[in-house]
Design a protein around this motif. Structure first.
Motif, PDB file in Angstrom:
ATOM      1  N   ALA A 250       0.809  -1.222   0.000  1.00 38.96           N
ATOM      2  CA  ALA A 250       0.000   0.000   0.000  1.00 38.96           C
ATOM      3  C   ALA A 250       0.839   1.268   0.000  1.00 38.96           C
ATOM      4  CB  ALA A 250      -0.945  -0.012   1.203  1.00 38.96           C
ATOM      5  N   ASN A 251       2.098   1.184   0.454  1.00 41.31           N
ATOM      6  CA  ASN A 251       2.984   2.347   0.504  1.00 41.31           C
ATOM      7  C   ASN A 251       3.868   2.475  -0.735  1.00 41.31           C
ATOM      8  OD1 ASN A 251       2.086   3.109   3.136  1.00 41.31           O
ATOM      9  ND2 ASN A 251       3.391   1.485   4.001  1.00 41.31           N
ATOM     10  N   SER A 302      -4.147  -9.048  -2.982  1.00 42.83           N
ATOM     11  CA  SER A 302      -5.532  -8.611  -3.124  1.00 42.83           C
ATOM     12  C   SER A 302      -5.906  -8.357  -4.584  1.00 42.83           C
ATOM     13  CB  SER A 302      -5.760  -7.333  -2.314  1.00 42.83           C
ATOM     14  OG  SER A 302      -7.003  -6.766  -2.653  1.00 42.83           O
ATOM     15  N   LEU A 303      -7.091  -8.837  -4.968  1.00 43.35           N
ATOM     16  CA  LEU A 303      -7.626  -8.593  -6.309  1.00 43.35           C
ATOM     17  C   LEU A 303      -8.582  -7.404  -6.286  1.00 43.35           C
ATOM     18  CD1 LEU A 303      -6.446 -11.492  -6.569  1.00 43.35           C
ATOM     19  CD2 LEU A 303      -8.255 -11.962  -8.210  1.00 43.35           C
ATOM     20  N   ASP A 304      -8.313  -6.475  -5.388  1.00 36.75           N
ATOM     21  CA  ASP A 304      -9.143  -5.266  -5.314  1.00 36.75           C
ATOM     22  C   ASP A 304      -8.823  -4.324  -6.465  1.00 36.75           C
ATOM     23  OD1 ASP A 304     -10.990  -4.741  -2.879  1.00 36.75           O
ATOM     24  OD2 ASP A 304      -9.302  -5.862  -2.030  1.00 36.75           O
ATOM     25  N   LYS A 305      -9.756  -3.389  -6.698  1.00 39.32           N
ATOM     26  CA  LYS A 305      -9.494  -2.309  -7.654  1.00 39.32           C
ATOM     27  C   LYS A 305      -9.675  -0.942  -6.989  1.00 39.32           C
ATOM     28  CE  LYS A 305     -14.192  -2.798  -9.556  1.00 39.32           C
ATOM     29  NZ  LYS A 305     -14.968  -2.982 -10.807  1.00 39.32           N
ATOM     30  N   ASP A 306     -10.173  -0.962  -5.758  1.00 39.38           N
ATOM     31  CA  ASP A 306     -10.354   0.267  -4.991  1.00 39.38           C
ATOM     32  C   ASP A 306      -9.434   0.210  -3.771  1.00 39.38           C
ATOM     33  OD1 ASP A 306     -11.605   1.837  -2.648  1.00 39.38           O
ATOM     34  OD2 ASP A 306     -12.743   2.593  -4.373  1.00 39.38           O
ATOM     35  N   LYS A 307      -8.470   1.097  -3.706  1.00 31.45           N
ATOM     36  CA  LYS A 307      -7.471   1.056  -2.645  1.00 31.45           C
ATOM     37  C   LYS A 307      -8.085   1.275  -1.271  1.00 31.45           C
ATOM     38  CE  LYS A 307      -2.939   2.891  -1.343  1.00 31.45           C
ATOM     39  NZ  LYS A 307      -1.829   3.809  -1.704  1.00 31.45           N
ATOM     40  N   THR A 308      -9.036   2.206  -1.182  1.00 40.53           N
ATOM     41  CA  THR A 308      -9.663   2.495   0.112  1.00 40.53           C
ATOM     42  C   THR A 308     -10.405   1.279   0.636  1.00 40.53           C
ATOM     43  OG1 THR A 308      -9.894   4.842  -0.450  1.00 40.53           O
ATOM     44  CG2 THR A 308     -11.289   3.987   1.324  1.00 40.53           C
ATOM     45  N   LEU A 327      -4.150  -3.357  -7.841  1.00 34.36           N
ATOM     46  CA  LEU A 327      -5.480  -2.765  -8.026  1.00 34.36           C
ATOM     47  C   LEU A 327      -6.002  -2.948  -9.455  1.00 34.36           C
ATOM     48  CD1 LEU A 327      -4.929   0.542  -5.988  1.00 34.36           C
ATOM     49  CD2 LEU A 327      -5.984  -1.596  -5.205  1.00 34.36           C
ATOM     50  N   LYS A 328      -5.710  -4.124 -10.019  1.00 32.33           N
ATOM     51  CA  LYS A 328      -6.167  -4.425 -11.386  1.00 32.33           C
ATOM     52  C   LYS A 328      -7.291  -5.452 -11.429  1.00 32.33           C
ATOM     53  CE  LYS A 328      -1.769  -3.362 -13.674  1.00 32.33           C
ATOM     54  NZ  LYS A 328      -0.673  -3.910 -14.536  1.00 32.33           N
TER      55      LYS A 328
END
Length: 375
Positions: A250-251, A302-308, A327-328
């Motif tokens: 995340a950083n 993570s297979l997220d696309k929204d960081k928040t 985030l893809k």
């Protein structure tokens, strides 16, 4: 100089000149052979004069190998292919095409435009091998298909039909091995292994058959495709080495799998939007807390696309281990590397980088770690 020595020297010089001549002739012959391409003569009834024809395969790219037009009811296509590959003969952009496993041979075609699948193809070593495969195996596959339909319809005795189906499949497997043994140098052999690969439930069968091929077949067009499919199938398999990767946390720090070498690491594929993943997270948290001091950790991908949303889920579920994501969504590069089709999924990697277990869920995760690391 003595006469005998002079004669011997002249005889040796004559032999040298003859050897040079033979080498030149051999070199010329090899160059002529290298420059020889394919020649396709054909007469297809219904293909009228002026019809444009080409030797092409859109999937291979690079445009047609040769083009011509029908004249006096016949056509001639000449060109060169770098190796035996699948091509079509016909008019690009239409379904009027003839399949040929093309090499640099002289080929003759004859038939009718209304039955292009039945066109007679004479000549061509690779296509002859392909035709031998089709002629032998098409009836066998058709028989098994019909037996399967009968079994599914319930019109026969299920047990006896299943026994018969298994018997025919075993026979087909033996015939495939025989075909490959007889055609181990042919570019068609890896094609046969590819198209019959799903018959066997043994994932090592493709590798075993690939190993029997001669080097030219392994390095052919379908040989390379087969090698890649075997390599892809081995990715993520227990006993295989986990592929190296890097992805940012995340950083924005790049995290590599190799940085965990020397530890047991659970690669945990998940996402904040994945309900089953969130339900499984408490089990992963329990495993982490119980074994984190026993040379074990977790690496979340993570297979997220929204960081928040991703970071909120990490905080809410108390996932206190290294987390990475690009985030893809489903196109996450690490997920693509591991051929991930659904989540949650995980892989347990040992200190040497070898995958020793996968898809450990609930109590099974704890039991497996206790077996490996102790209670």
């Amino acid at each position: 100089m003595k006469q005998g020595k002079f004669a011997a020297m002249m005889h040796w010089a004559a032999k040298c000149r003859m050897m040079m001549l033979l080498l030149l002739l051999l070199s010329s012959a090899l160059m002529a052979q290298e420059n020889t391409g394919f020649s396709i003569k054909g007469k297809i009834s219904g293909w009228n004069d002026g019809k444009k024809l080409a030797v092409f395969n859109e999937e291979l790219g690079g445009g047609p190998l040769a083009t011509t037009v029908v004249k006096d009811g016949t056509f001639l296509l000449k060109g060169k292919t770098d190796e035996a590959k699948p091509y079509f003969i016909g008019e690009e952009g239409t379904e009027e095409r003839i399949f040929v496993f093309l090499d640099n041979s002289n080929i003759e075609l004859s038939g009718h435009k209304d039955s292009l699948r039945e066109v007679k193809i004479n000549g061509g070593t690779a296509h002859n091998d392909y035709k031998a495969f089709v002629d032998e195996f098409s009836p066998l596959f058709a028989e098994v298909n019909q037996l399967s339909k009968t079994a599914q319809s319930g019109s026969g005795k299920a047990d006896s039909l299943q026994t018969l189906i298994e018997s025919r499949i075993n026979f087909i497997q033996e015939e495939i091995d025989r075909f490959i043994e007889n055609k181990k140098t042919s570019a068609v052999a890896p094609f046969v292994i590819l198209v019959t690969g799903d018959i066997s439930s043994d994932p090592s069968m493709k590798q075993q058959r690939f190993d029997k091929l001669a080097i030219p077949a392994k390095e052919s067009y379908f040989g390379k495709i087969l090698a890649k499919s075997i390599a892809d199938a081995n990715i993520g398999q227990i006993g295989s080495i986990a592929p190296e990767f890097s992805q940012n946390d995340a950083n924005g720090n790049s995290i590599t799998l190799s940085s965990f070498k020397g530890k047991y690491v659970l690669l945990d594929f998940w996402a904040s939007w994945c309900g089953p993943c969130r339900m499984e997270n408490p089990n992963v948290v329990q495993a982490y807390e119980q074994f984190k001091d026993k040379n074990f950790t977790v690496l979340g991908i993570s297979l997220d696309k929204d960081k928040t949303a991703w970071l909120n889920a990490v905080k809410e579920d108390k996932l206190n281990w290294t987390q990475v994501s690009d985030l893809k969504f489903w196109e996450n590069e690490v997920a693509q590397m591991f051929r991930i089709q659904s989540i949650p999924q995980n892989y347990l990697v040992d200190p040497t980088g070898k995958i020793v277990a996968r898809n450990l869920r609930g109590p099974v995760l704890i039991e497996t770690l206790e077996h490996i690391l102790g209670k």
